[in-house]
Motif scaffolding. Structure first.
Motif, PDB file in Angstrom:
ATOM      1  N   CYS A 121      -6.937  -5.199  -3.812  1.00  0.00           N
ATOM      2  CA  CYS A 121      -6.146  -3.245  -3.282  1.00  0.00           C
ATOM      3  C   CYS A 121      -4.869  -3.857  -3.627  1.00  0.00           C
ATOM      4  N   ASN A 123      -2.152  -2.624  -1.485  1.00  0.00           N
ATOM      5  CA  ASN A 123      -1.759  -2.436  -0.397  1.00  0.00           C
ATOM      6  C   ASN A 123      -1.200  -3.934   0.062  1.00  0.00           C
ATOM      7  N   CYS A 124      -2.231  -5.270   0.384  1.00  0.00           N
ATOM      8  CA  CYS A 124      -1.922  -6.325   0.222  1.00  0.00           C
ATOM      9  C   CYS A 124      -2.497  -7.067  -0.872  1.00  0.00           C
ATOM     10  N   CYS A 141      -9.803  -1.287   1.010  1.00  0.00           N
ATOM     11  CA  CYS A 141      -9.855  -2.851   1.347  1.00  0.00           C
ATOM     12  C   CYS A 141     -11.025  -3.346   2.952  1.00  0.00           C
ATOM     13  N   LYS A 143      -9.829  -5.361   4.748  1.00  0.00           N
ATOM     14  CA  LYS A 143      -8.426  -6.152   5.307  1.00  0.00           C
ATOM     15  C   LYS A 143      -7.793  -5.119   5.749  1.00  0.00           C
ATOM     16  N   CYS A 144      -7.373  -4.461   4.748  1.00  0.00           N
ATOM     17  CA  CYS A 144      -6.137  -3.477   5.363  1.00  0.00           C
ATOM     18  C   CYS A 144      -6.141  -2.190   4.956  1.00  0.00           C
TER      19      CYS A 144
END
Length: 152
Positions: A121, A123-124, A141, A143-144
């Protein structure tokens, strides 16, 4: 080295008389298209098909075990008794004839032909390992909800 078709047929007939005290009156053949199984009994024509890799990988004793296993299916089916793997008659006959319940593995699970793809990802930084390709334009993703990028 594999037996000839005639020798395979003769071996199957001999095993049938020796272990089951009944004749095997149909065909026993090699089938190189079998991938993960040692052999199979065909209900439609009562033939037994054997994977030639069994003898190549494990030797004559394993081939004999596969033939005895398939002969259990054969004789029980001919007699109209329970010939499937889960049937009590089949399990009893396997024990009486000292036949194996399963064939040794013919394909290794570790040597999968698919390569592992790793996505991260943006981002995270969470990493995902997948055997199948992921459409990074469509999936995000979990998660985020950041964008995914294949790194390998």
């Amino acid at each position: 080295m594999n037996l000839s078709i005639d020798a395979l047929q003769a071996l199957t007939e001999t095993l049938s008389i020796e272990w089951f005290q009944k004749p095997f009156a149909h065909k026993a053949v090699y089938n190189s298209r079998l991938q993960t199984t040692g052999g199979r009994y065909m209900l439609s024509d009562h033939s037994i098909q054997v994977n030639p890799m069994v003898e190549d990988l494990y030797g004559r004793e394993e081939l004999i075990g596969v033939l005895k296993h398939e002969l259990c299916h054969y004789h029980l089916h001919i007699e109209g008794r329970g010939y499937k793997h889960g049937d009590h008659d089949f399990k009893d006959l396997l024990l009486k004839t000292d036949s194996p319940r399963y064939c040794k593995p013919l394909k290794s699970r570790e040597t999968s032909s698919r390569k592992i793809r790793i996505y991260t990802c943006t981002n995270c930084g969470l990493q995902y390992e997948r055997k199948r390709r992921v459409d990074t334009k469509r999936f995000r993703c979990g998660k985020c909800h950041g964008k995914l990028k294949e790194i390998q």
